[in-house]
Design an enzyme around this catalytic site. Sequence first.
Site, PDB file in Angstrom:
ATOM      1  N   LEU A 128      -1.807  -8.210 -11.698  1.00 48.60           N
ATOM      2  CA  LEU A 128      -2.422  -9.128 -10.728  1.00 48.60           C
ATOM      3  C   LEU A 128      -3.735  -8.591 -10.169  1.00 48.60           C
ATOM      4  O   LEU A 128      -4.243  -9.089  -9.166  1.00 48.60           O
ATOM      5  CB  LEU A 128      -1.438  -9.426  -9.584  1.00 48.60           C
ATOM      6  CG  LEU A 128      -0.137 -10.126  -9.990  1.00 48.60           C
ATOM      7  CD1 LEU A 128       0.738 -10.379  -8.772  1.00 48.60           C
ATOM      8  CD2 LEU A 128      -0.423 -11.453 -10.703  1.00 48.60           C
ATOM      9  N   ALA A 143      -8.691  -3.775  -8.933  1.00 43.70           N
ATOM     10  CA  ALA A 143     -10.007  -4.400  -8.724  1.00 43.70           C
ATOM     11  C   ALA A 143     -10.133  -4.905  -7.294  1.00 43.70           C
ATOM     12  O   ALA A 143     -11.186  -4.775  -6.666  1.00 43.70           O
ATOM     13  CB  ALA A 143     -10.198  -5.548  -9.721  1.00 43.70           C
ATOM     14  N   ALA A 144      -9.048  -5.475  -6.759  1.00 43.43           N
ATOM     15  CA  ALA A 144      -9.110  -6.021  -5.400  1.00 43.43           C
ATOM     16  C   ALA A 144      -9.303  -4.902  -4.372  1.00 43.43           C
ATOM     17  O   ALA A 144     -10.106  -5.027  -3.443  1.00 43.43           O
ATOM     18  CB  ALA A 144      -7.838  -6.808  -5.094  1.00 43.43           C
ATOM     19  N   ASP A 186     -11.322  -8.944 -14.564  1.00 39.37           N
ATOM     20  CA  ASP A 186     -10.662  -8.725 -13.267  1.00 39.37           C
ATOM     21  C   ASP A 186     -11.687  -8.589 -12.151  1.00 39.37           C
ATOM     22  O   ASP A 186     -11.590  -9.261 -11.115  1.00 39.37           O
ATOM     23  CB  ASP A 186      -9.805  -7.448 -13.309  1.00 39.37           C
ATOM     24  CG  ASP A 186      -8.459  -7.666 -13.955  1.00 39.37           C
ATOM     25  OD1 ASP A 186      -8.335  -8.640 -14.717  1.00 39.37           O
ATOM     26  OD2 ASP A 186      -7.542  -6.864 -13.720  1.00 39.37           O
TER      27      ASP A 186
END
Length: 315
Positions: free
Chosen positions: A108, A112-113, A154
Amino acid sequence: MPCNRHPFKSSAPAKIILLGEHAVVYGMPAIAAPIQSLRAYACAQPSDTMLSIRSVELEKSVAMDAPLPDDSARPMQQLLQIASGHFGVRKPTGNLVIRSDIPFAGGLGSGAAVSAAAIRALAALFGRGIPNEDLNQLVFEMEKIHHGTPSGIDNTVVVYERPVYFERGKDLELLTVERPCHIVIADTGRAAMTREAVGRVRQRYDERQSETEELFLRIGQVVSDARHALECGEQGRLGALMNENHRLLRQLGISSPELDELVDASIAAGAMGAKLSGGGMGGNMIALVDGSTVQAVRRALSLAGAVSVVDFVLN
Ligand code: PMV
């Protein structure tokens, strides 16, 4: 997160790959979308000490130039170095805290987040702005540290926070979703490292190049048909294309018994389509549902062994 004095806060969303994972590494298109309700957070606070970073989930802290307790903290330190280097801050000070609601190693986009949220908070700490284009590049650098050879999908979807039609090396294309899509996401509970899944596909490609290329081409065609379906609001068609994508990913060898079971259970409960999402070999799967099937599909996924089930509307 304790962040009381002059904090600079930021966040970034999780993402799903709707279609096209793995083939995207080899130049095929893929479609991805942010999950706005599931996010990573960063909070940077000024201080007089050398810039440091603390991960709430990993329960680790490290300063930018300090010796490392072990290798697992290296990416956190590299994040500070990459951001400070980009902004040309030679002796940065401050404390950065990162925290994430996105499951780790679940396909998910948690890495990257976290990177996107952290770099935005650092930009604010340094008194600088950062355009999305530059942020995208920096998060891509972090993705290389995490994954080896990322396609760049991503970081792109997490930074721009919009559904994207992504092709490696091409200009960003934001997607218009004609009819909101209701998506259920279920976690197999099996942690899966994207780096390993990408390596497995690379090995298959090296051993059986033309057959693997053929699979990539077919996935590419599915993705471009799905783009049309999304832009025209043809959800039945989109669901069928997700099923076809999952079949091709199975042939590529990166599904797992748990993923297949969840995919089958969601279809049996009325989903229009379902597939693994992200690196595969575990992690999460997604199912396309509508208002009348969402509860039945959620229940079926829990009964089939999903450790968590969430749903969101992609628009
Ligand atoms: O597992 P995730 O969420 O990092 O997704 C990886 C997607 C891949 O196509 C498998 C790899 C990539 O870099 O595009």
